[in-house]
Design an enzyme around this catalytic site. Structure first.
Site, PDB file in Angstrom:
ATOM      1  N   GLY A 239      33.123  43.141  34.866  1.00 35.71           N
ATOM      2  CA  GLY A 239      31.977  43.339  35.651  1.00 35.71           C
ATOM      3  C   GLY A 239      30.714  42.957  35.260  1.00 35.71           C
ATOM      4  O   GLY A 239      29.545  43.100  36.009  1.00 35.71           O
ATOM      5  N   PRO A 276      36.533  40.989  30.833  1.00 37.52           N
ATOM      6  CA  PRO A 276      35.443  40.223  31.687  1.00 37.52           C
ATOM      7  C   PRO A 276      35.930  38.959  32.195  1.00 37.52           C
ATOM      8  O   PRO A 276      37.094  38.224  31.384  1.00 37.52           O
ATOM      9  CB  PRO A 276      34.639  39.572  30.414  1.00 37.52           C
ATOM     10  CG  PRO A 276      35.243  39.720  29.120  1.00 37.52           C
ATOM     11  CD  PRO A 276      36.415  40.879  29.377  1.00 37.52           C
ATOM     12  N   GLY A 277      35.613  38.568  33.394  1.00 41.57           N
ATOM     13  CA  GLY A 277      36.194  37.351  33.950  1.00 41.57           C
ATOM     14  C   GLY A 277      34.809  36.352  34.247  1.00 41.57           C
ATOM     15  O   GLY A 277      34.723  35.367  33.632  1.00 41.57           O
ATOM     16  N   ARG A 278      33.893  36.844  35.124  1.00 46.03           N
ATOM     17  CA  ARG A 278      32.866  36.162  35.690  1.00 46.03           C
ATOM     18  C   ARG A 278      31.864  35.454  34.422  1.00 46.03           C
ATOM     19  O   ARG A 278      31.423  34.567  34.411  1.00 46.03           O
ATOM     20  CB  ARG A 278      32.116  36.770  36.475  1.00 46.03           C
ATOM     21  CG  ARG A 278      31.102  36.006  37.123  1.00 46.03           C
ATOM     22  CD  ARG A 278      29.983  37.116  38.057  1.00 46.03           C
ATOM     23  NE  ARG A 278      30.647  37.989  38.670  1.00 46.03           N
ATOM     24  CZ  ARG A 278      30.861  37.829  40.095  1.00 46.03           C
ATOM     25  NH1 ARG A 278      30.598  36.829  40.893  1.00 46.03           N
ATOM     26  NH2 ARG A 278      31.575  38.730  40.773  1.00 46.03           N
ATOM     27  N   ARG A 314      32.223  31.682  47.983  1.00 41.04           N
ATOM     28  CA  ARG A 314      31.394  32.548  47.813  1.00 41.04           C
ATOM     29  C   ARG A 314      30.131  32.793  48.713  1.00 41.04           C
ATOM     30  O   ARG A 314      29.776  34.009  49.050  1.00 41.04           O
ATOM     31  CB  ARG A 314      30.977  32.615  46.257  1.00 41.04           C
ATOM     32  CG  ARG A 314      32.175  32.584  45.561  1.00 41.04           C
ATOM     33  CD  ARG A 314      31.702  32.839  43.878  1.00 41.04           C
ATOM     34  NE  ARG A 314      31.287  34.178  43.818  1.00 41.04           N
ATOM     35  CZ  ARG A 314      30.054  34.605  43.888  1.00 41.04           C
ATOM     36  NH1 ARG A 314      29.066  33.793  43.690  1.00 41.04           N
ATOM     37  NH2 ARG A 314      29.650  35.870  43.603  1.00 41.04           N
ATOM     38  N   TYR A 318      30.446  36.258  50.422  1.00 45.45           N
ATOM     39  CA  TYR A 318      29.468  37.411  49.827  1.00 45.45           C
ATOM     40  C   TYR A 318      27.995  37.085  50.063  1.00 45.45           C
ATOM     41  O   TYR A 318      27.160  37.693  49.268  1.00 45.45           O
ATOM     42  CB  TYR A 318      29.908  37.585  48.298  1.00 45.45           C
ATOM     43  CG  TYR A 318      31.175  37.533  48.000  1.00 45.45           C
ATOM     44  CD1 TYR A 318      31.981  38.735  48.277  1.00 45.45           C
ATOM     45  CD2 TYR A 318      31.623  36.562  47.308  1.00 45.45           C
ATOM     46  CE1 TYR A 318      33.084  38.670  47.747  1.00 45.45           C
ATOM     47  CE2 TYR A 318      33.063  36.484  46.861  1.00 45.45           C
ATOM     48  CZ  TYR A 318      33.851  37.485  47.204  1.00 45.45           C
ATOM     49  OH  TYR A 318      34.844  37.528  46.845  1.00 45.45           O
ATOM     50  N   CYS A 346      34.214  23.167  60.621  1.00 46.31           N
ATOM     51  CA  CYS A 346      33.839  23.439  61.760  1.00 46.31           C
ATOM     52  C   CYS A 346      33.722  24.879  61.975  1.00 46.31           C
ATOM     53  O   CYS A 346      34.166  25.609  63.115  1.00 46.31           O
ATOM     54  CB  CYS A 346      34.915  22.879  62.817  1.00 46.31           C
ATOM     55  SG  CYS A 346      35.187  21.289  62.485  1.00 46.31           S
ATOM     56  N   GLU A 347      32.726  25.475  61.010  1.00 45.83           N
ATOM     57  CA  GLU A 347      32.141  26.945  61.381  1.00 45.83           C
ATOM     58  C   GLU A 347      30.909  26.983  60.737  1.00 45.83           C
ATOM     59  O   GLU A 347      30.556  26.234  60.022  1.00 45.83           O
ATOM     60  CB  GLU A 347      33.145  28.011  60.427  1.00 45.83           C
ATOM     61  CG  GLU A 347      34.333  27.913  60.895  1.00 45.83           C
ATOM     62  CD  GLU A 347      35.022  29.216  60.188  1.00 45.83           C
ATOM     63  OE1 GLU A 347      34.360  30.440  59.894  1.00 45.83           O
ATOM     64  OE2 GLU A 347      36.414  29.222  60.120  1.00 45.83           O
ATOM     65  N   TYR A 375      35.674  32.308  40.284  1.00 46.02           N
ATOM     66  CA  TYR A 375      35.952  32.665  41.813  1.00 46.02           C
ATOM     67  C   TYR A 375      35.495  31.597  42.623  1.00 46.02           C
ATOM     68  O   TYR A 375      35.042  31.638  43.879  1.00 46.02           O
ATOM     69  CB  TYR A 375      35.249  34.080  42.110  1.00 46.02           C
ATOM     70  CG  TYR A 375      35.548  35.009  41.261  1.00 46.02           C
ATOM     71  CD1 TYR A 375      36.813  35.556  41.219  1.00 46.02           C
ATOM     72  CD2 TYR A 375      34.509  35.783  40.624  1.00 46.02           C
ATOM     73  CE1 TYR A 375      37.206  36.666  40.415  1.00 46.02           C
ATOM     74  CE2 TYR A 375      34.703  36.753  39.521  1.00 46.02           C
ATOM     75  CZ  TYR A 375      36.192  37.092  39.313  1.00 46.02           C
ATOM     76  OH  TYR A 375      36.273  38.339  38.655  1.00 46.02           O
TER      77      TYR A 375
HETATM   78  N1  LLP Z   1      39.288  43.665  35.807  1.00 43.56           N
HETATM   79  C1  LLP Z   1      39.357  44.162  37.194  1.00 43.56           C
HETATM   80  C2  LLP Z   1      40.488  45.261  37.156  1.00 43.56           C
HETATM   81  C3  LLP Z   1      38.826  43.528  38.261  1.00 43.56           C
HETATM   82  O1  LLP Z   1      39.300  44.014  39.207  1.00 43.56           O
HETATM   83  C4  LLP Z   1      37.975  42.379  37.965  1.00 43.56           C
HETATM   84  C5  LLP Z   1      37.429  41.648  39.137  1.00 43.56           C
HETATM   85  C6  LLP Z   1      37.656  42.111  36.488  1.00 43.56           C
HETATM   86  C7  LLP Z   1      38.289  42.837  35.629  1.00 43.56           C
HETATM   87  C8  LLP Z   1      36.857  40.912  36.406  1.00 43.56           C
HETATM   88  O2  LLP Z   1      35.594  41.234  36.663  1.00 43.56           O
HETATM   89  P1  LLP Z   1      34.238  40.233  36.276  1.00 43.56           P
HETATM   90  O3  LLP Z   1      34.055  40.162  34.750  1.00 43.56           O
HETATM   91  O4  LLP Z   1      34.718  38.754  36.813  1.00 43.56           O
HETATM   92  O5  LLP Z   1      33.091  40.616  37.328  1.00 43.56           O
HETATM   93  N2  LLP Z   1      35.627  37.091  44.131  1.00 43.56           N
HETATM   94  C9  LLP Z   1      34.492  38.014  43.797  1.00 43.56           C
HETATM   95  C10 LLP Z   1      34.727  38.789  42.552  1.00 43.56           C
HETATM   96  C11 LLP Z   1      35.760  39.688  42.672  1.00 43.56           C
HETATM   97  C12 LLP Z   1      35.955  40.491  41.464  1.00 43.56           C
HETATM   98  C13 LLP Z   1      37.256  41.405  41.360  1.00 43.56           C
HETATM   99  N3  LLP Z   1      37.799  42.011  40.445  1.00 43.56           N
HETATM  100  C14 LLP Z   1      33.330  37.071  43.687  1.00 43.56           C
HETATM  101  O6  LLP Z   1      33.327  35.969  43.869  1.00 43.56           O
HETATM  102  O7  LLP Z   1      31.916  37.579  43.459  1.00 43.56           O
END
Ligand code: LLP
Length: 421
Positions: A239, A276-278, A314, A318, A346-347, A375
């Site tokens: 997050g 962490p992902g993002r 995105r 969002y 077409c949107e 994402y």
């Molecule tokens: N762990 C869990 C249980 C999660 O649901 C998520 C993200 C993460 C870790 C990783 O979170 P991050 O570090 O990436 O913030 N598609 C959306 C974001 C959806 C996030 C869903 N869960 C976007 O493009 O902003």
């Protein structure tokens, strides 16, 4: 910090000119930087230095096999949320004991596949799920390690679609019911309760919500231990946000986030996992697109590009901001022009930016969407029968196509015609 920098007015991905990739693979495409992925993973790993920990990359952010292998080589674990992600992690050579399984809707088949192939832990999100994992594990004569995801009822102060830690969200069990649910878990066969899981949302730009959540986790750890449960592992979710603009109000750094974890949870002696992902993938990727037309509207100019909402959803989904920059900069001091930057779908929602000031472009010019590594490709679709766009990975002065563009025939031939037609 990322490795997409200008050299003499030309945008480079590490040591490769972005225009050279475009000439070879065509547009649009995603381009990732190995050095940036590695740097971001290490920032988290180092932030937890001194604690027993595992950084489990949330592979939903970008799940190409080459990206997973790059991170796995540095020792990353993986956070998966589906049987498909689990299979991808295994295919990339990640061993089961480094894979955590999150998500609110794990099916029997997914649970069975993970228990058979090896899994570090399930992050359980509900009582019915707990019962199913217990049953499947018992059928397989094995024991599933679990944490239970608690919902701390904390406001993550992020976009409503990506906040997960409020009581109205579908995630986890209410913290007020934790003791009861842990007591039930302890009775069930085939389960071994080892810890607590929490994840409050994505793109958090302040530490305060994390602090509130982690303080609640610390208190709950003590309570559950007093009830006789083993709480030896804390999964703290992901997050941490990234800077989507070059402004000064950048989100906290991983090192500050790590210090907060140590401060709020360090005294408990637990093994720490983060997901962490993002922050790992976001600024490690760009989407490169070509201007098809510049169209003068009545009161504005439209920059129509060959990337669209199906490639990068995105902004449409969002209202997300992505910096959009020219791949070849114009002469210094050039006066800016104002564009609505749109794709061909077409949107009206296929709009990347409104009234964006940037240097003037012409048909044929290349532009890059920054911060598109997380994402981006994973959320793409073939809407309007636009084939999924390729992914390219740069490593120093080399680059490789890590997912090629399907041909139109490949796309069409996935359909099958019933015999009555
Ligand atoms: N762990 C869990 C249980 C999660 O649901 C998520 C993200 C993460 C870790 C990783 O979170 P991050 O570090 O990436 O913030 N598609 C959306 C974001 C959806 C996030 C869903 N869960 C976007 O493009 O902003």
């Amino acid at each position: 910090m990322d490795h997409f920098l200008y050299r003499d007015g030309r945008l480079f991905a590490e040591d490769v000119a972005v225009e050279d990739i475009a000439a070879e693979v065509g547009t649009p495409f995603y381009c990732y930087s190995t050095a940036t992925l590695e740097r971001h993973f290490r920032l988290f790993d180092e932030a937890l230095d001194g604690m027993d920990h595992l950084v489990c990359y949330a592979m939903k952010a970008a799940s190409n096999q080459a990206i997973l292998k790059t991170l796995a080589a540095l020792g990353a674990g993986m956070d998966v949320v589906s049987g498909g992600e689990y299979a991808r992690a295994i295919a990339a050579g990640v061993s089961g004991d480094k894979i955590v399984f999150s998500g609110v809707g794990k099916t029997d088949e997914e649970i069975r596949a993970a228990l058979t192939g090896g899994i570090r832990q399930f992050n359980v999100e509900s009582e019915p799920e707990m019962e199913v994992i217990s049953r499947v594990a018992t059928e397989l004569s094995t024991t599933a390690q679990i944490t239970i995801r608690i919902n701390p009822d904390v406001d993550a102060k992020t976009h409503a679609k990506i906040a997960t830690g409020k009581s109205e969200n579908k995630f986890g069990i209410p913290i007020s019911r934790a003791r009861e649910v842990y007591a039930r878990a302890a009775e069930l066969p085939g389960l071994k309760v080892i810890g607590i899981d929490v994840h409050i949302g994505s793109q958090l730009t302040e530490l305060e919500p994390f602090r509130l959540a982690y303080e609640k986790v610390a208190a709950l750890t003590e309570t559950l231990r007093a009830d006789g449960h083993e709480i030896s592992r804390l999964d703290l979710g992901g997050g941490l946000g990234i800077p989507y603009t070059r402004s000064n109000d950048a989100p906290p750094l991983p090192i500050e986030y790590g210090a907060l974890i140590k401060e709020t949870l360090g005294h408990l002696g637990c093994e720490i996992e983060i997901e962490p992902g993002r922050l790992i993938a976001g600024n490690a990727g760009i989407m490169v697109s070509r201007v098809i037309y510049v169209k003068e509207g009545e009161d504005r100019a439209f920059m129509i590009v060959d990337g669209a909402m199906n490639d990068l959803i995105r902004p449409a989904m969002y209202e997300a901001h992505h910096d959009i920059v020219p791949v070849i900069e114009g002469a210094p001091g050039l006066e800016k022009a104002r564009y609505d930057i749109v794709g061909p779908v077409c949107e009206t929602g296929d709009t990347f930016a409104k009234a964006r000031d940037m240097e003037p472009v012409a048909a044929g010019d290349l532009i890059a969407f920054r911060s598109a590594g997380a994402y981006g490709a994973v959320m793409a679709s073939e809407y309007n029968s636009r084939p999924l766009i390729p992914e390219v990975l740069v490593h120093g002065d080399q680059f490789a196509v890590i997912r090629r563009r399907p041909t139109l025939d490949e796309m069409i031939n996935r359909d099958t015609i019933p015999e009555w037609l």
